[in-house]
Design a protein around this motif. Structure first.
Motif, mmCIF file in Angstrom:
data_model
loop_
_atom_site.group_PDB
_atom_site.id
_atom_site.type_symbol
_atom_site.label_atom_id
_atom_site.label_comp_id
_atom_site.label_asym_id
_atom_site.label_seq_id
_atom_site.Cartn_x
_atom_site.Cartn_y
_atom_site.Cartn_z
ATOM 1 N N VAL A 124 26.517 17.614 -8.977
ATOM 2 C CA VAL A 124 26.940 16.453 -8.175
ATOM 3 C C VAL A 124 27.509 16.944 -6.844
ATOM 4 C CG1 VAL A 124 28.646 14.596 -8.037
ATOM 5 C CG2 VAL A 124 27.306 14.905 -10.121
ATOM 6 N N ALA A 125 28.380 17.973 -6.927
ATOM 7 C CA ALA A 125 28.994 18.503 -5.699
ATOM 8 C C ALA A 125 27.918 19.014 -4.757
ATOM 9 C CB ALA A 125 29.964 19.629 -6.053
ATOM 10 N N ALA A 144 22.832 14.887 0.520
ATOM 11 C CA ALA A 144 22.547 13.447 0.625
ATOM 12 C C ALA A 144 23.222 12.872 1.869
ATOM 13 C CB ALA A 144 23.025 12.736 -0.629
ATOM 14 N N ILE A 145 24.452 13.305 2.132
ATOM 15 C CA ILE A 145 25.184 12.780 3.298
ATOM 16 C C ILE A 145 24.515 13.232 4.599
ATOM 17 C CG2 ILE A 145 27.348 12.971 4.607
ATOM 18 C CD1 ILE A 145 28.793 13.070 1.868
ATOM 19 N N ILE A 164 25.703 15.882 -3.275
ATOM 20 C CA ILE A 164 26.350 14.894 -2.394
ATOM 21 C C ILE A 164 26.238 15.319 -0.928
ATOM 22 C CG2 ILE A 164 28.641 14.082 -1.682
ATOM 23 C CD1 ILE A 164 29.252 13.555 -4.584
ATOM 24 N N VAL A 165 26.521 16.595 -0.679
ATOM 25 C CA VAL A 165 26.517 17.061 0.721
ATOM 26 C C VAL A 165 25.130 16.912 1.360
ATOM 27 C CG1 VAL A 165 26.958 19.032 2.227
ATOM 28 C CG2 VAL A 165 28.484 18.553 0.322
#
Lengths: 315, 277
Positions: B25-26, B32-33, B29-30
């Protein structure tokens, strides 16, 4: 049989504290040897040094014909190690674990598959082979770790506290499996354990460690003869006063430390079993009725405790 | 060194990381952002709002400063006559560029920390050390496990970013405008160097700390380099032109090689077991 392990006066320190100091041990091919000792005696460190994970500061060492300081990888290709904790990859399945370790041991995929199938059957894990290890019980993990250690059919097997964390039933299962795998004629097994009964049941020889060195090593009989050269004998009698019989026994050659325990029981130590028939004769001649003669041989526990609390002796 | 062992170790590490939901997940997320959300915000959301793009630029002192100090070599890519275009090029083509480097760095340090210190924390390292794999097999295997996905994520992320930046604002540009020339050295020269620094630092640190978090937090401090680049650019001190990037990349590679040398020197079985190198 040739020696598979030969080491003399090895020393190793963790943070300045000696974990091994003048550690010497020789093991012949096919032997099952127990390394006994309290926590911190150096059992695990010795396994690490023998496999080339840690480099000793001094001493001579030879394992399977190689020096672990230079040829650790060659040694590890022929050894299997069951570590104190199963140390399996919990997020991987049993098969993925075996496939990983088998591949690193130089096995082909086919070899890993065939051997895994055989061992998983023997260790009763076949049905769970596709499950993640994190779903296994402690006993199952320990069995799987044993499968991993045996996967590449090692010549030399190290078992570090294989049953220490298990309930009695799981421990018995693992002990039976150890007995089975150590029966392999050329396989040498080094068993580190706190369980003296386990060592007595499974091993040909015992090395008792204290403060990083082997304080005594040998078969149980050799250790007994060395550490407890005298034999304790209990006589249970009736018909005569204990004190009188004790007096007779104390006059006999080889009798020592004669004590009246009360209630017809006399205890003494003799230097040899051969002395007992003459003592029985003497008591019969004194018209004592002998109910029982019980020679009590020193157990491994007696020997272990004597060595841990006394000076060091080498066989 | 045996390549079979190297890839076996790398494959196992990657399977393990994939099974670690928190790490995944960590790590997702980056990207994806940076790759999806921010480009879509600037190319779809802002144009749909009732805000004039020139107002976005002129209302922010930092952005205005950034534009005013920009060297001519970079200004040539901005058509100031087209406010929406210029806002997108400034924000997504230039300002966000250094931040794009965070993505592979996060991947590299997370996987490497998981791979070295994580194994020790879970006590699986010992069984690995008892295999015939040599120290070089272990080190290269674990470095491969961290480096390949990190660089791949940067390159795949770059491809997706390129796609979004050309498709989403197509109505404004009416042409393929991205990547700008400055992005090629950024992705193919600086990114691998930063990944190498992140992994080497993690290798060095992992021999000294006992757990994943300790290794991760310390090695993630390499992100400061990216923040420095970002603030350097925003303050008008250092614009990432092609020339600057080539020099920066060379400096990063030298740092990476020196650190890799120390990482290799300090890496041994005993250090991994005892926490001393």
């Amino acid at each position: 049989m040739p020696n598979v392990i030969d080491c003399t006066k090895l020393s190793f320190r963790y943070n300045g504290v000696h974990a091994l100091k003048d550690f010497s041990l020789s093991v012949k091919q096919g032997e099952v040897v127990a390394l006994l000792g309290p926590n911190g005696a150096g059992k695990t460190t010795s396994i690490r040094v023998l496999n080339g994970l840690l480099t000793p500061e001094s001493g001579a060492i030879n394992v399977l014909g190689f020096d672990p300081r230079q040829d650790g990888a060659k040694i590890r290709a022929q050894t299997g190690v069951l570590t104190e904790t199963p140390a399996l990859y919990e997020r991987l399945t049993a098969r993925q674990n075996l496939s990983f370790f088998g591949s690193l041991s130089g096995m082909s995929k086919q070899e890993v598959d065939d051997r895994s199938k055989t061992l998983l059957d023997v260790f009763n894990l076949q049905q769970r082979s596709g499950d993640r290890v994190e779903t296994f019980s402690k006993g199952m993990k320990q069995r799987l770790a044993l499968v991993r250690a045996l996967l590449h059919d090692p010549e030399l097997l190290f078992l570090d506290e294989p049953t220490s964390d298990l309930d009695p039933e799981a421990a018995k299962q693992v002990q039976d499996l150890i007995l089975e795998v150590s029966g392999h004629e050329n396989r040498t097994v080094i068993l580190c354990t706190h369980r003296l009964y386990e060592a007595e049941q499974l091993c040909d020889r015992v090395a008792i460690m204290k403060n990083g060195r082997v304080a005594a090593a040998g078969t149980l009989d050799e250790l007994r003869a060395h550490v407890f050269p005298m034999l304790q004998v209990n006589f249970r009698t009736t018909g005569k006063a204990d004190a009188e019989l004790a007096g007779i026994l104390s006059q006999m050659p080889g009798a020592n430390e004669v004590k009246v325990q009360g209630d017809g029981e006399i205890c003494l130590v003799v230097d040899s079993e051969d002395r007992i028939p003459a003592m029985v004769n003497a008591l019969v001649n004194a018209r004592a009725a002998i109910r029982a003669v019980e020679p009590r041989r020193a157990t491994l526990e007696d020997i272990y405790l004597r060595l841990q609390h006394a000076g060091e002796e080498k066989l | 060194m045996k390549w079979k062992n190297v890839f076996t170790i790398a494959k196992k590490d990657w399977i393990e990381v994939r099974q670690n939901k928190y790490a995944m997940v960590a790590m997702l997320i980056v990207p994806a952002i940076f790759v999806i959300i921010m480009p879509l915000v600037f190319t779809l959301l802002i144009p749909s709002l009732d805000v004039a793009p020139q107002d976005v630029i002129s209302s922010d002192a930092d952005i205005q400063f950034f534009v005013e100090r920009m060297p001519l070599a970079l200004r040539q890519y901005i058509d100031f006559g087209k406010p929406m275009e210029s806002m997108i090029v400034i924000m997504l083509g230039f300002m966000l560029a250094p931040m794009f480097l965070i993505m592979p760095l996060m991947f590299a340090t997370t996987i490497a920390a998981e791979s070295f210190a994580g194994e020790r924390e879970r006590k699986t390292i010992e069984s690995l050390l008892y295999t015939p794999a040599t120290d070089a097999d272990l080190l290269i295997g674990k470095v491969t496990a961290s480096a390949i996905p990190s660089i791949l994520v940067a390159w795949i992320g770059f491809a997706v970013y390129t796609l979004i930046l050309n498709l989403a604002p197509y109505r404004f540009f009416q042409r393929i405008w991205f990547p700008l020339p400055t992005w090629w050295p950024l992705i193919f020269w600086i990114t691998p160097a930063l990944v190498a620094i992140g992994i080497s630092l993690t290798v060095i640190i992992s021999a000294r700390v006992q757990n994943f978090l300790g290794a991760y937090q310390t090695s993630a401090s390499v992100v400061l380099l990216v923040v420095l680049l970002f603030t350097g650019q925003m303050s008008g001190v250092l614009y990432l032109s092609v020339g600057v990037e080539m020099v920066l990349g060379a400096v990063f590679w030298i740092i990476a090689l020196v650190m890799a040398y120390f990482g290799f020197k300090t890496f041994n079985r005993g250090a991994l077991l005892t926490g001393k190198s």
